[in-house]
Structure formats: structure tokens, C-alpha cells
Scaffold this active site. Sequence first.
Site, PDB file in Angstrom:
ATOM      1  N   ALA A   1     -50.020 -10.238  23.912  1.00  0.00           N
ATOM      2  CA  ALA A   1     -51.187  -9.847  24.703  1.00  0.00           C
ATOM      3  C   ALA A   1     -51.856 -11.082  25.268  1.00  0.00           C
ATOM      4  O   ALA A   1     -51.766 -12.174  24.710  1.00  0.00           O
ATOM      5  CB  ALA A   1     -52.179  -9.062  23.851  1.00  0.00           C
ATOM      6  N   CYS A   2     -52.509 -10.923  26.416  1.00  0.00           N
ATOM      7  CA  CYS A   2     -53.440 -11.926  26.902  1.00  0.00           C
ATOM      8  C   CYS A   2     -54.821 -11.290  26.828  1.00  0.00           C
ATOM      9  O   CYS A   2     -55.028 -10.347  26.064  1.00  0.00           O
ATOM     10  CB  CYS A   2     -53.076 -12.380  28.321  1.00  0.00           C
ATOM     11  SG  CYS A   2     -53.211 -11.084  29.568  1.00  0.00           S
ATOM     12  N   ILE A   3     -55.751 -11.749  27.592  1.00  0.00           N
ATOM     13  CA  ILE A   3     -57.126 -11.263  27.454  1.00  0.00           C
ATOM     14  C   ILE A   3     -57.246  -9.768  27.731  1.00  0.00           C
ATOM     15  O   ILE A   3     -57.963  -9.045  27.041  1.00  0.00           O
ATOM     16  CB  ILE A   3     -58.061 -12.048  28.392  1.00  0.00           C
ATOM     17  CG1 ILE A   3     -58.135 -13.505  27.938  1.00  0.00           C
ATOM     18  CG2 ILE A   3     -59.463 -11.446  28.409  1.00  0.00           C
ATOM     19  CD1 ILE A   3     -58.929 -14.395  28.856  1.00  0.00           C
TER      20      ILE A   3
END
Length: 484
Positions: A429-431
Site C-alpha cells: 500500500a501507499c498513502i
Amino acid sequence: MNILGYLQKIGRALMVPVAVLPAAAILMGIGYWIDPNGWGGGSPVAAFLIKAGAAIIDSMPVLFAVGVAYGMSKDKDGSAALAGLVGFLVVTTLLSPGAVAQIKGIPADQVPAAFAKISNQFVGILCGVIAAELYNRFSSVELHKALAFFSGRRLVPIVTSVVMIVVSFILMAVWPVIYGGLVHFGESIVSMGSTGAGIYAFFNRLLIPVGLHHALNSVFWFDVAGINDIPNFLGGQSSIDAGKAVVGVTGMYQAGFFPIMMFGLPGAALAIYHSAKKENKEKVASIMIAAAFAAFFTGVTEPLEFSFMFVAPVLYVIHALLTGLSVFIASSMHWIAGFGFSAGLVDMVLSSRNPLATQWYMLLVQGLVFFGLYYAIFRAVIVKFNLKTPGREDDEAVPVQAQTTDRTELARQYLEVLGGQENLVTIDACITRLRLTLKDRSIVDERKLKALGAAGVVKLGEQNLQVILGPLAEIIAGEMKALR
């Protein structure tokens, strides 16, 4: 993995070091608020906070090396981060002007200027990528019993140091060319002034669907091509004194985003709500209100953008054009504010006392104008072309936010819709996005993902899938990993 998928992987990893920027912005922003005139000269507390934030900003190249290596490693192990640090230290030491002069046997004044800038984010990213690949390849290698202590993860920093010697000699030949090209690109945009800033902002939005805007941002926001807009802005008075910043200019690649994120996109959200069918308005309102507040307060815009990005691409092109226009106007008028995370209210308040923030309050006036523009244009285009924005679908249920507040249960539901644990190769995941690699992407039901609360879905290559969740992405990814 195809090239686009690999660039996606790098883009995701870039968010690890970028995530520390809000800490610098908060520390320095509070410092500027405490001492708005002396910028640390008149208050020990302000000086303490400003210097603490500057420590982060000044170390961004090494943070990129460590963060990218960690972010691209297969199991997010600290050994990969250590290898990134080792690689960066080897390269920047061997390619320092003094070392280059000694190795080449030339006077110091004949060393190409490029080597004086070897400690930069571009080199940090390169070292991080190489270190991560070496970690993924050698972290499970078992050596002979006599050398067993150095097997596995302990082997990676050693291998990295050796490989980086080779990389350094290659860079000794090619870095001046690369550096010259990057500087020329940056200078070509800078030479265009406000027009160049607007062009950058236009492409910044266009690249969001594939997540490659981070790579573009690094050229303008950091010291890849000598622009370094964010660190120079956050440096405040110290950047001015050092000749790194110019009042009314530094921050031009940031300021125009505030009217878009705080006002323009909420205006689009209101237009989408008013354009929805009567029976769907309540459901659409729950989505649009949450997304608009996220954009206004924090500058996180993807949940809102993905609500119309694929169902009405013409609106997204309009959005990109309006973003370019906003950045152009703010730059032309020298209305400047900056950010450490994104262009939301929090960052605007923190940057308002920065000595480089000029007429920042006019960005609020500009924002009100763009609220009206977004609302009027989006409403007219949606109705005129009967675009199927949320609430106007012919035969699909409007996606609603998941009712459960239990993150573990929500993660379990996502796992089920994605085909179960056996269908997931990697979870990350990123933000704002779940970034997944699947064995069989065809079994994923996009409608069910949206019913669980996903704002959108992006397909890359044959196996890669991104699910836009907003700030919940990191939490859900962690829960999904725990359930495996």
C-alpha cells in the site's frame, strides 16, 4: 514484471521517504509561528524546532536511499534499508569531488561540476532500487558453513558495497551526462516561468491514474534537477540567506495546488452530488462529503478524483487543465504557499508564517473562484453529455462505504472479493492505494470492491491491481497481511 509495473513499484516505494516530510513541515511551521520575525533568531524554542525540521530536509537524499530500498524489498526488512544506506555512502564517497580528482589524477578545479551535486535524491533513489533488488536476490542465500554467519540478510550489505563500487565507476562516466540532461530539463521548465509551472501541474494530474506523478514530482519538488522547491521553501530564511530561495518564486510548483485541493475538487464533488439521480443523492452525498473534506483539510484528493476519473475521463482532463491554470495563475501573481505533505488547510496554516509565503491569503480568494469554476463546468458537462458519474449509473448500484467499523473484518471482506489468500501474490500500500499482484485478476469483482468503499480500481499489466481506499489503505493492507 513489465516496465509500467516496475515503475509503479518504484513510485510506491517513493512514498516511504516522502512520508517523513510532514514531520519537517510541522516542526518548521510551528517554529515560524513562534518567531515570525527572527525565524529562530529571536527564540531558542523556534530555533530548536526549525533546526530539527531542517535536519530532515537536508537529509532527503539518504532518506530516499534508505526508504526506497526498504519499500521495494520483498518482505520490508531492515536489512534492505541498511543495504540502501551502505550503497548510498559508497557511491557518494567514491564520487565526491575530492575522490574523483584523486582517482582520475586531475586537479580539483577540473572535476566536472556534476560531482559536487552527487548527494541528491536521484542518486538516493538509484541506490535504493539497486539495494532492494540485491536484497530480493541474495537475502536467502546460504553460504558454506565456514561463512555461515554472513548468510542470508547479513550478506546483502556486503554484496551491495561491492556492487556499488562497480556502479560508482559507471556513474563516474555517465553521471555528468545524466546530470546535464536533468538540469537542462529543469532549466527548460524554469525558463518558461509560470507557464512551465502550469505545464508541470497539468502533467502531475494526468499521471495520477498510473501513479507515476511521484517520479515527475521528484524533478520539481526535490533536488533532482536543481529546483528543490519543497526543501528550499521549508528552509525559510536559511534558504534565503544561502541563496537557495527567492521570495515570490520558490514555492511556485506548490502554491497553485491549494485552490484546487481545498476548493476546486470540493466544487466538483458538489456538482456530482447535484447531478445524481434523486434516489441516489443520499448515498452519493456520503461519498462526496468524506472525499471533499479529505481534500480540503489534508490535500488527499485521490478518493474524489477516482470517483470520476474512469467513468468520465473528459472531466479528468478538464480537472488537469484547471490545475495547470491554477498553478500558472498563482505563480504569475506570486501568491505563494508551500507544503510538506499536500496542499490542504493544515499545510497552508503551517506555511503561512514562512518568510517565503507571499500573499498566501490570495490563494483562498483564488480557491473560491475555482470552486465556482469547477462546480459550473462539471455540472454543465455532466448534464450536457449525460456522463455516468456516481449516482447517474443506469444499472449499477451506487457504491457505498462499508458499514463495518472493524478493520479486520473489512480486510477479510476485501480478501474474499479479491479471490482469497491463494489469489494474492503480494500485498502492499501507499498513502491511498492498495497495490496488489494477483495470480488471476479476472475473478475480482470490481462492483463488490466499490460496494466495500473503494473509490476506484486501476489495472496494470496482466496481474497488477490498485484499489483506491484513501487513508485506510495502509491499515487495510496491514490487516490483510496479518490474515494470510
